[in-house]
Design a protein around this motif. Structure first.
Motif, short mmCIF file in Angstrom:
data_model
loop_
_atom_site.label_atom_id
_atom_site.label_comp_id
_atom_site.label_asym_id
_atom_site.label_seq_id
_atom_site.Cartn_x
_atom_site.Cartn_y
_atom_site.Cartn_z
N VAL A 556 0.84 -1.18 0.00
CA VAL A 556 0.00 0.00 0.00
C VAL A 556 0.89 1.24 0.00
O VAL A 556 1.82 1.33 0.82
N SER A 558 1.99 5.04 0.88
CA SER A 558 1.72 5.96 1.97
C SER A 558 2.89 6.92 2.07
O SER A 558 3.68 7.05 1.15
N VAL A 564 -1.73 3.72 7.60
CA VAL A 564 -2.44 2.74 6.78
C VAL A 564 -3.38 1.97 7.70
O VAL A 564 -3.27 2.02 8.92
N GLY A 615 -5.04 -1.40 3.69
CA GLY A 615 -5.75 -0.39 2.92
C GLY A 615 -5.19 0.98 3.19
O GLY A 615 -4.72 1.27 4.30
N ALA A 616 -5.22 1.82 2.17
CA ALA A 616 -4.78 3.20 2.33
C ALA A 616 -5.90 4.01 3.00
O ALA A 616 -7.08 3.75 2.81
N ASP A 619 -8.02 8.02 -0.64
CA ASP A 619 -8.30 7.38 -1.92
C ASP A 619 -7.06 7.41 -2.80
O ASP A 619 -6.46 8.46 -3.02
N THR A 620 -6.66 6.24 -3.32
CA THR A 620 -5.48 6.15 -4.17
C THR A 620 -5.83 5.64 -5.55
O THR A 620 -4.98 5.15 -6.27
N LEU A 624 -10.74 0.64 -1.74
CA LEU A 624 -10.49 -0.66 -1.11
C LEU A 624 -11.62 -1.61 -1.48
O LEU A 624 -12.79 -1.29 -1.31
N ARG A 635 -16.84 -2.09 -2.24
CA ARG A 635 -15.82 -1.09 -2.48
C ARG A 635 -16.06 0.08 -1.54
O ARG A 635 -17.20 0.53 -1.38
N VAL A 637 -13.99 3.74 0.30
CA VAL A 637 -12.84 4.62 0.49
C VAL A 637 -12.79 4.94 1.98
O VAL A 637 -13.55 5.78 2.48
N GLN A 663 -6.16 -3.19 -2.13
CA GLN A 663 -6.19 -1.79 -2.52
C GLN A 663 -6.09 -1.72 -4.05
O GLN A 663 -5.11 -2.17 -4.63
#
Length: 843
Positions: A556, A558, A564, A615-616, A619-620, A624, A635, A637, A663
């Motif tokens: 993930v 960061s 995280v 998970g981050a 939002d990336t 997730l 799904r 965020v 992720q």
């Protein structure tokens, strides 16, 4: 004055002095050699067969002889010491009691052999044990395995020091005690220092040696990768262990287990939960106070010892504001006993001779001893059954001729004549005739005849089985291996000590800046639960090195001062501070997580709860994605609400749990479900609309009755990917089947709509009814066994609904490369072997 008529006594004879001249050097040499011999053979060195010194063996034998078994009450230690000293060990009560105390200390023995009741001291020897008149003891359950069958002529006995008692030369030892519990002792001109090991690992190696007597050291080290210390901690650097296993001598470094946490609202602290072997908290505290007072150690605000019997060891070292905890920790490792060196010197007695043995030789000596014990035990049991069969045969003759027997007895003048008449009339032996005469008439009924015939058949079967066992070396080895497996199943415990390759991650305080810049980084989670972070966020390509004993399950992005979330099977996301994670050195590119730390050092899990992904927080890209055992997909965020450290990221139905969390880099990735009944469904992530945190998700895959989701993840359809399935039987016990493996091209599986049943991914053969492992991801694919060793997978691809090929070894984890690379399908085998891995493992 002599009486009249008597003579005076004769004068005493003259005695001449008899002085013998002795050379002082010769006398000293002889006396010293006798003393050295006594110390080496009778006090300081353990026997390689049962792993015990004479005093320890005498303690266990005497306690067993006294009936101090685990199902009995404790008795005063003074009574045991007196029994041992009076009958077997003439070296003083303090020596006996000290040895007995060590056998009862769980921080000194990996498997304590004495169950102590009372004050038996403390870790590191900071508190002395109470006097023997106050403490009580009995044998532990493990110790019973060492003395079991000692009354079946399994070992030789010898006279004690005064010839009035008998003591065993060695104990039967149903498990390799020397390797499991280790040993230490200082003799004359030599010493021994052996590290404890894990029972399950040592037994596995011994069974392998029984099955393959020509096994090499490398083969055995697959089962015994290193020591397993009673106090846990970490072993840093495995080269010294390899040397010790090969030559009997080597060194390794043991390190305390620590983690960094918030000890107050504005201050962090280093919490020590495990110390190096034989290091007590008082010693660490004294050294830290000495260094702080001498101003040789900076950054420590306070030191608290919160150790108690309920929580165990807990030293809290509070760090001053403005100091980096990792820098202070590096100084603690360097300057205090929180990092110690352990020197292995495997000196032990073999056939009465002191020898330095490696791992293979130690196991071979034990295996040979155990084979001899089981052989002698079997011969003893056969002899006893033959003796009983002889008596039963005679008694049956008497029952068949009961009237004639009674008549013979009545006509005889006395018992001697009756016995001789029975011998002559019915061709009996003297023992059979005497047994018939001693048998009461009430034992000669028709029912007793049936019972005797049944016993006769049973004895003959047992004698035949024992004879076959004694005549077959293969059967004898299988029996020893089976008994070892039973001991391991009952007494083996999980490994406590973490083994870490010395990859240079130990840094001085000057190498770690006080202010950590908020640079981009990647947070990594391995299949064995190790967490770490990279020094930057550069992609992980397929050309770098990889961990030989692990695969990555989550990566993930960061920042160094970011956060995280660890997603658990209970649907929780728990906050993890990236700054607290160990940094992988730049040389480990892409990473080997040998320098990582267990995730349990950063988060607390409930019973049965496990981490399924990372998970981050922000939002990336695609957010997730989560998949559950009952086929639900979601799904989300995630954003941490307020100052909470954990929250629910999905609302689960009763009995459901999260099996995968990934992720997503974009919505173009496909979400993949794989079920126990061999169904595979994948569909674009874009058709799953994001939901809020409290939502329960939506239908992901339609499950058949009694089926469940085995694996959930994401696959980039633009890359060459593979589908791995391993079939087996649902009725088999965990870890007892290897299964049948099939590798297929992911492109062969058509995408279908959400909430459909998918397509068949594996055809079950006879005896198979479930998938025991499933994974989908980019090629090339690598696999590892439960012991961490790499497994070579076949290159040929099967049909998407084909059956698999039988595996010779069980697979624990599988994985593929991470990051944007060239098509791995075109990479050669060597480059693929060096790939970093993103994997899944058997639940």
């Amino acid at each position: 004055m002599a009486r009249r008529g008597s003579q005076a006594p004769p004068p005493p004879p003259d005695f001449e002095e008899n002085i013998i001249d002795v050379d002082v050097s010769e006398e000293m040499r002889g006396s010293y050699l006798e003393y050295a011999y006594s110390v080496i053979y009778s006090r300081a060195l353990p026997d390689a067969r049962d792993g015990l010194k004479p005093v320890q063996r005498r303690i266990l034998y005497s306690m067993n002889d006294m009936g101090l078994r685990p199902d009995r009450g404790h008795v005063k230690c003074a009574r045991v010491v007196g029994e041992v000293m009076g009958k077997l060990h003439p070296h003083g009560d303090s020596a006996i009691y000290d040895a007995m105390v060590r056998l009862a200390q769980p921080w000194a023995m990996r498997m304590p052999l004495v169950d102590g009741h009372g004050n038996f001291g403390s870790l590191g020897g900071d508190d002395m044990p109470a006097a023997m008149r106050y403490t009580e003891a009995r044998l532990s359950r493990e110790a019973m395995q060492l003395v079991a069958t000692i009354d079946e002529d399994t070992v030789d006995f010898r006279p004690n020091y005064d010839g009035q008692e008998q003591e065993p030369e060695v104990l039967p030892a149903a498990f390799p005690n020397l390797l499991v519990n280790g040993a230490s002792g200082i003799a004359v001109g030599m010493a021994t220092n052996m590290a404890p090991h894990n029972l399950g690992e040592v037994v596995a190696a011994a069974r392998h040696l029984l099955e393959r007597p020509d096994a090499t050291l490398d083969d055995l080290m697959r089962f015994v990768p290193g020591p397993d210390l009673p106090t846990g901690g970490k072993i840093v650097g495995l080269d010294g262990i390899r040397d010790a296993y090969a030559t009997g001598r080597g060194t390794f470094r043991t390190r305390a287990t620590t983690h960094i946490e918030d000890v107050s609202a504005r201050r962090k602290g280093i919490v020590v939960t495990e110390l190096p072997y034989a290091v007590g908290p008082e010693r660490v505290k004294a050294k830290i106070k000495e260094l702080v007072n001498a101003k040789k150690l900076n950054g420590i605000a306070d030191l608290k010892d919160l150790t108690d019997r309920n929580v165990g060891l807990r030293l809290v070292i509070e760090i001053k504001n403005g100091f980096h905890p990792e820098a202070v920790l590096a100084q603690l490792y360097k300057l205090t006993p929180m990092e110690e060196t352990f020197g292995i010197n495997n000196v032990t007695l073999v056939d009465g001779q002191p020898r330095t043995l490696g791992l293979r030789e130690l196991l071979q000596v034990y295996v040979d001893h155990r084979l001899n014990v089981v052989r002698r035990r079997s011969a003893f049991r056969r002899r006893k059954r033959e003796e009983r069969l002889h008596l039963v045969d005679g008694l049956l003759v008497a029952l068949l001729n009961i009237d004639a027997v009674i008549a013979v007895i009545r006509e005889s003048d006395d018992s001697s004549a009756a016995k001789q008449a029975l011998i002559d009339r019915f061709e009996l032996s003297e023992i059979q005739a005497q047994y018939i005469l001693d048998t009461p008439l009430r034992r000669l009924t028709r029912f007793d005849k049936l019972e005797l015939e049944k016993e006769q058949d049973q004895l003959r079967r047992e004698i035949a089985e024992l004879t076959a066992l004694l005549e077959s070396d293969a059967k004898l080895r299988r029996l020893v291996a089976k008994e070892l497996a039973a001991v391991a199943k009952e007494f083996a415990t999980p490994r406590r000590t973490v083994l870490i390759e010395d990859n240079g991650e130990t840094k001085s305080a000057a190498a770690v800046p006080l202010e950590v810049p908020d640079d981009p980084t990647l947070v990594l989670l391995s299949s064995t639960g190790l967490l770490a972070r990279t020094p930057d966020a550069s992609p992980l390509s397929a050309e770098g090195g990889r961990s030989a004993h692990d695969v990555l399950v989550a990566v993930v992005p960061s920042t160094a001062r970011g956060q995280v979330g660890a997603v658990t099977s209970d649907g929780r996301m728990i906050r993890v501070e990236v700054i607290d994670l160990p940094i992988l050195p730049p040389s480990a590119s892409p990473p080997s997580l040998a320098g990582g730390a267990p995730i349990t050092e950063y988060i607390e899990l409930a019973a049965g709860e496990r981490v399924v992904g990372l998970g981050a927080i922000a939002d990336t890209g695609g957010g997730l994605a989560l998949g559950t055992e009952q086929g639900v997909v979601k799904r989300v965020v995630p954003e941490f609400p307020g100052n909470r450290d954990d929250f629910e990221v999905i609302t689960l139905k009763d009995g459901d749990r999260v099996v995968g969390a990934v992720q997503l880099g974009s919505e173009d990735e496909h979400l993949v479900f794989m079920t126990t009944d061999a169904q595979l469904l994948h569909f674009p992530a874009s058709i799953v609309r994001p939901q809020g945190r409290p939502a329960g998700g939506m239908a992901g895959i339609k499950l058949a009755a009694d089926a469940r989701v085995l694996w959930f993840g994401a696959v980039d359809p633009s890359r060459t990917s593979r589908v791995i399935t391993v079939s087996g039987s649902a009725a088999a016990l965990d870890g007892t089947q290897t299964g049948a493996l099939k590798i297929a091209d992911f492109a062969e599986y058509p995408a279908k709509g959400r909430a459909t049943g998918g397509v068949r991914s594996h055809r079950f053969l006879k005896g198979e009814d479930t998938l025991i492992l499933a994974w989908a991801g980019p090629a090339p694919v690598k696999a590892t066994a439960p012991n961490g060793q790499s497994i070579t997978l076949p290159e040929d691809l099967g049909r998407r609904d084909g059956s698999g090929e039988k595996l010779h070894r069980a697979i624990a984890t599988v994985g593929g490369p991470i990051g944007p690379t060239a098509d791995p399908g075109e990479a050669d085998a060597d480059a693929a072997g060096e790939a970093a891995e993103l994997g899944g493992k058997v639940e």
